[in-house]
Write a protein that holds these residues in place. Structure first.
Motif, PDB file in Angstrom:
ATOM      1  N   UNK A 545       0.830  -1.206   0.000  1.00  0.00           N
ATOM      2  CA  UNK A 545       0.000   0.000   0.000  1.00  0.00           C
ATOM      3  C   UNK A 545       0.861   1.250   0.000  1.00  0.00           C
ATOM      4  N   UNK A 546       1.891   1.268   0.836  1.00  0.00           N
ATOM      5  CA  UNK A 546       2.780   2.426   0.896  1.00  0.00           C
ATOM      6  C   UNK A 546       3.544   2.601  -0.417  1.00  0.00           C
ATOM      7  N   UNK A 547       3.972   1.493  -1.006  1.00  0.00           N
ATOM      8  CA  UNK A 547       4.668   1.580  -2.296  1.00  0.00           C
ATOM      9  C   UNK A 547       3.749   2.136  -3.374  1.00  0.00           C
ATOM     10  N   UNK A 548       2.497   1.726  -3.345  1.00  0.00           N
ATOM     11  CA  UNK A 548       1.536   2.245  -4.317  1.00  0.00           C
ATOM     12  C   UNK A 548       1.320   3.745  -4.138  1.00  0.00           C
ATOM     13  N   UNK A 549       1.331   4.193  -2.887  1.00  0.00           N
ATOM     14  CA  UNK A 549       1.181   5.628  -2.616  1.00  0.00           C
ATOM     15  C   UNK A 549       2.371   6.390  -3.173  1.00  0.00           C
ATOM     16  N   UNK A 551       4.309   5.504  -5.657  1.00  0.00           N
ATOM     17  CA  UNK A 551       4.195   5.502  -7.115  1.00  0.00           C
ATOM     18  C   UNK A 551       3.150   6.521  -7.566  1.00  0.00           C
ATOM     19  N   UNK A 552       2.005   6.500  -6.884  1.00  0.00           N
ATOM     20  CA  UNK A 552       0.881   7.337  -7.294  1.00  0.00           C
ATOM     21  C   UNK A 552       1.161   8.814  -7.095  1.00  0.00           C
ATOM     22  N   UNK A 553       1.855   9.156  -6.017  1.00  0.00           N
ATOM     23  CA  UNK A 553       2.016  10.564  -5.664  1.00  0.00           C
ATOM     24  C   UNK A 553       3.386  11.143  -6.003  1.00  0.00           C
TER      25      UNK A 553
END
Length: 586
Positions: A545-549, A551-553
Motif C-alpha cells: 500500500x505504501x509503495x503504491x502511494x 508511485x501514485x504521488x
C-alpha cells in the motif's frame, strides 16, 4: 622613396598587419564559441519549453509545475542575454579584430591631418610603400533619427582645415590591424555623441590627445577628456604643429621654409604636459601620460621629397614607435583577453545567474538547486512513508486485537448456545481493514495534505482454523438391579406357592457407557494465532500500500525532475566546455 623612410613605414605597417592577423584568428575562435553558446542555449530552451508534468496528482505537482514554468521564462531570459550579446557584436567586432586608437583634441589642432598621414593619404606618386588607402567611415548622429550606424565616406580621407561637424565620429581600419577613430572637437562632445565617444574609449587600446604646439595643454581640454574617461586608459599626448616657418636664401631667392622647433622647446613642452598630469589630482583617471612632439607637415615633406632628415625631425618616426608598442605581441595578447573574458562572462552568467534592470535571472546552478530541493523534499516524504510501515503495523494491531477478542467472545457465547455464528475470517479481516484504512489516512495525511486514500476492500489473511466447540468424552459403568421370579427352593416355599405366594430374586447387570460433554471452544487459540501471525500476514499489505502511494504521488514528479536535472547537467557540461583558457586562441 628614401630607403630609411620606407623601412620605418614598412616596419610599422608590418606590425599592424601582424596584429591584425592574430586578432582575426582570435576573432574566428570567438565567433565559433559564440555560435556554439547560442546553439546550446537555443536547444535547451526548446527542450525545456516542451517539458510537461503529466498524470501527476501529488502535492508537489503544483510546485513543480510552477517552478518549471518559472524557469521556462528564465530560459527565455537566457536567450535574451545571448541575443543581446550577439546583437552587440557588430559594434564590438570592429574593436576586437584590430587595435583601437581613439583620437581626441580641439578643432584645428591637426587631428585629421595626423589620421590621414597614418592612413597613407598621399598623392599616388609617393605612395609606393603604402598599401591601398583604407575605406573611411562616419557616424553622423545629427542626421540619424534612429540609432547611429556607420556609413562609408565617399572620399577616403578626413577633411582637413575646416570647421568640424560636432555630431560626426569618423574612423578607418588600416591593414586589418589598427582602427583609427577621429572624434569631434573635445568641446563639441555633448549628449548627442558623448555615449558613442565613451563607448569607443571603453574599448580603446590607446587614447591619443592631440594639441597644437602654439597653445599646448589647456587645462579645460583635459577636464573635458577626463569626463569621458570612466576607465583608466593609456594616454599619449601628441603636440602637433611642432614646427615654425623661417626665411632663407636659396639659389639667390628668399624662401619660406618649414623647420622643426628646437629640441629644447619641444622637450620643454613635453615635460610641461607630463607634469600637468603628474601634479594634478583632478586628472587621476589617466593612468599614465606620455607626450611626443610631431609635425605632420614636416613628415609629409619628408616623404614627398625623400628627405630622411626632415622625416626624422618631424617626430612621426617616434610616433610610429609609440604606436608600435601597442602592436607588440604581449599587448595583442592582452587585447585578445577581453573577448575571451566576455565569452567566459556570458557562460558564467548562464551557469551562475545574472542581474538585469528588472531583477535577477537565475542560472543553471540556481535551477539545479531549486529542482534539487524539490527532489529532496520528495525523498523526505518517501523516507517518512517507508518508516511509517512499522507504525501502521503497530497501530492497526493495537486497535484491532481488542476488537477481534471481543468479537470472538461474542461468537463463543453464540456457539456454546447452539446458535449459528458468523464467518470468523471475514469478521477479522473486516476489523483489520477498517482500522488500517482509517489509520493510514490519518498518518499519511500528515505528510501528504492532498492524500485521498482508496480503501482496501480485501485482505487475504491465512487462518488455518475455524471457530469450533470443545467437547470432552467421559466413560463410566452403569449398574442395573432387576427383580425376577424364581421357583421355590425348599419345602416351605413350595407349600407357600400352593397357597399362591410368588418368590423373586435380584439380578444384577453392568454396562460401559461413553458420553461427550461441551467444555468450551477454540476462540482463545484463534486469537493467539491471529496475534502471532499478524505481522507476517499483514506486513506485505502495508508495504504494498505504501509503495503504491509512493508511485501514485511521487513517481511522475521524480521522473520529470530527473529528466530536468539530467538536461541541466548536460547543458552545464556542454557550455562549461566552451570556457576559454587564458592563452587559448587559434
Amino acid at each position: 622613396m628614401n630607403r630609411q623612410i620606407a623601412e620605418n613605414i614598412n616596419n610599422f605597417l608590418s606590425s599592424v598587419s601582424h596584429a591584425g592577423e592574430a586578432l582575426k584568428k582570435n576573432s574566428n575562435v570567438i565567433e565559433t564559441k559564440d555560435k556554439s553558446i547560442q546553439d546550446i542555449v537555443t536547444k535547451f530552451n526548446e527542450e525545456l519549453q516542451q517539458m510537461k508534468i503529466v498524470n501527476s496528482k501529488g502535492e508537489f505537482a503544483v510546485q513543480l509545475e510552477e517552478t518549471l514554468h518559472q524557469y521556462k521564462e528564465k530560459s527565455t531570459s537566457w536567450m535574451g542575454l545571448v541575443n543581446t550579446y550577439m546583437n552587440g557584436k557588430e559594434f564590438i567586432n570592429q574593436f576586437e579584430k584590430s587595435m583601437l586608437v581613439v583620437v581626441f583634441g580641439n578643432v584645428n589642432v591637426g587631428k585629421s591631418s595626423l589620421g590621414n598621414f597614418i592612413a597613407g593619404v598621399f598623392p599616388e606618386e609617393i605612395r609606393t610603400y603604402y598599401p591601398p588607402v583604407p575605406d573611411f567611415y562616419v557616424y553622423d548622429i545629427a542626421d540619424s533619427k534612429e540609432k547611429a550606424k556607420p556609413t562609408q565616406m565617399e572620399k577616403k580621407e578626413f577633411k582637413e582645415n575646416y570647421r568640424e561637424e560636432t555630431s560626426t565620429i569618423q574612423y578607418y581600419t588600416l591593414n586589418n590591424g589598427l582602427t583609427w577613430v577621429d572624434s569631434p572637437g573635445i568641446h563639441s562632445i555633448n549628449g548627442e555623441n558623448e555615449a558613442l565617444a565613451k563607448k569607443y574609449v571603453d574599448y580603446a587600446d590607446l587614447v591619443v590627445f592631440v594639441m597644437s604646439s602654439s597653445s599646448p595643454a589647456k587645462f579645460d581640454e583635459f577636464q573635458e577628456l577626463s569626463r569621458l574617461m570612466e576607465k583608466q586608459k593609456p594616454v599619449l599626448v601628441v603636440i602637433n604643429k611642432s614646427d615654425m616657418k623661417i626665411e632663407d636664401e636659396i639659389d639667390g631667392e628668399i624662401c619660406t621654409l618649414l623647420v622643426p622647433k628646437s629640441d629644447q622647446d619641444r622637450n620643454k613642452q613635453e615635460k610641461y604636459v607630463q607634469d600637468l598630469f603628474a601634479n594634478n589630482k583632478d586628472l587621476e583617471l589617466f593612468k599614465k601620460v606620455d607626450s611626443i612632439s610631431v609635425s605632420v607637415q614636416l613628415a609629409r615633406q619628408g616623404v614627398a621629397n625623400n628627405d630622411e632628415e626632415k622625416f626624422e625631425q618631424s617626430g612621426i618616426n617616434r610616433f610610429y614607435k609609440e604606436l608600435g608598442v601597442i602592436l607588440k605581441n604581449d599587448t595583442v595578447e592582452v587585447k585578445m583577453l577581453a573577448p575571451r573574458q566576455r565569452v567566459n562572462s556570458v557562460i558564467r552568467d548562464i551557469i551562475s545567474g545574472f542581474e538585469t534592470e528588472t531583477g535577477r535571472v537565475d542560472g543553471i546552478t540556481d535551477m539545479k538547486n531549486s529542482f534539487t530541493q524539490i527532489l529532496a523534499n520528495i525523498e523526505d516524504k518517501i523516507s517518512y512513508l517507508q518508516k511509517l510501515e512499522q507504525t501502521l503495523l503497530q497501530e492497526v494491531r493495537m486497535k484491532s486485537i481488542p476488537m477481534i477478542d471481543l468479537e470472538l467472545s461474542k461468537m463463543s457465547v453464540a456457539l456454546q448456545s447452539g446458535q449459528q455464528v458468523e464467518n470468523v475470517k471475514q469478521k477479522v479481516t473486516t476489523i483489520i481493514l477498517n482500522n488500517f484504512n482509517e489509520i493510514i489516512q490519518k498518518q499519511v495525511s500528515k505528510v501528504l495534505s492532498e492524500f485521498k486514500h482508496s480503501n482496501i476492500q480485501t485482505l487475504n489473511m491465512k487462518m488455518d482454523m475455524a471457530l469450533e466447540a470443545k467437547y470432552e468424552t467421559f466413560s463410566y459403568t452403569e449398574y442395573k438391579i432387576k427383580e425376577v421370579k424364581r421357583d421355590p427352593k425348599n419345602l416351605f416355599e413350595k407349600i407357600g406357592s400352593v397357597f399362591g405366594k410368588e418368590y423373586t430374586s435380584i439380578k444384577k447387570s453392568s454396562n460401559e457407557i461413553e458420553r461427550k460433554l461441551l467444555v468450551g471452544d477454540n476462540s482463545g487459540q484463534m486469537l493467539d494465532s491471529i496475534i502471532s501471525n499478524f505481522e507476517s500476514e499483514f506486513q506485505p499489505v502495508v508495504k504494498e500500500t505504501l509503495q503504491n502511494i509512493v508511485v501514485e504521488y511521487f513517481d511522475s514528479e521524480k521522473a520529470i525532475l530527473y529528466k530536468i536535472m539530467d538536461k541541466l547537467d548536460e547543458v552545464e557540461q556542454k557550455i562549461s566546455n566552451e570556457l576559454m583558457e587564458c592563452g587559448e586562441h587559434a
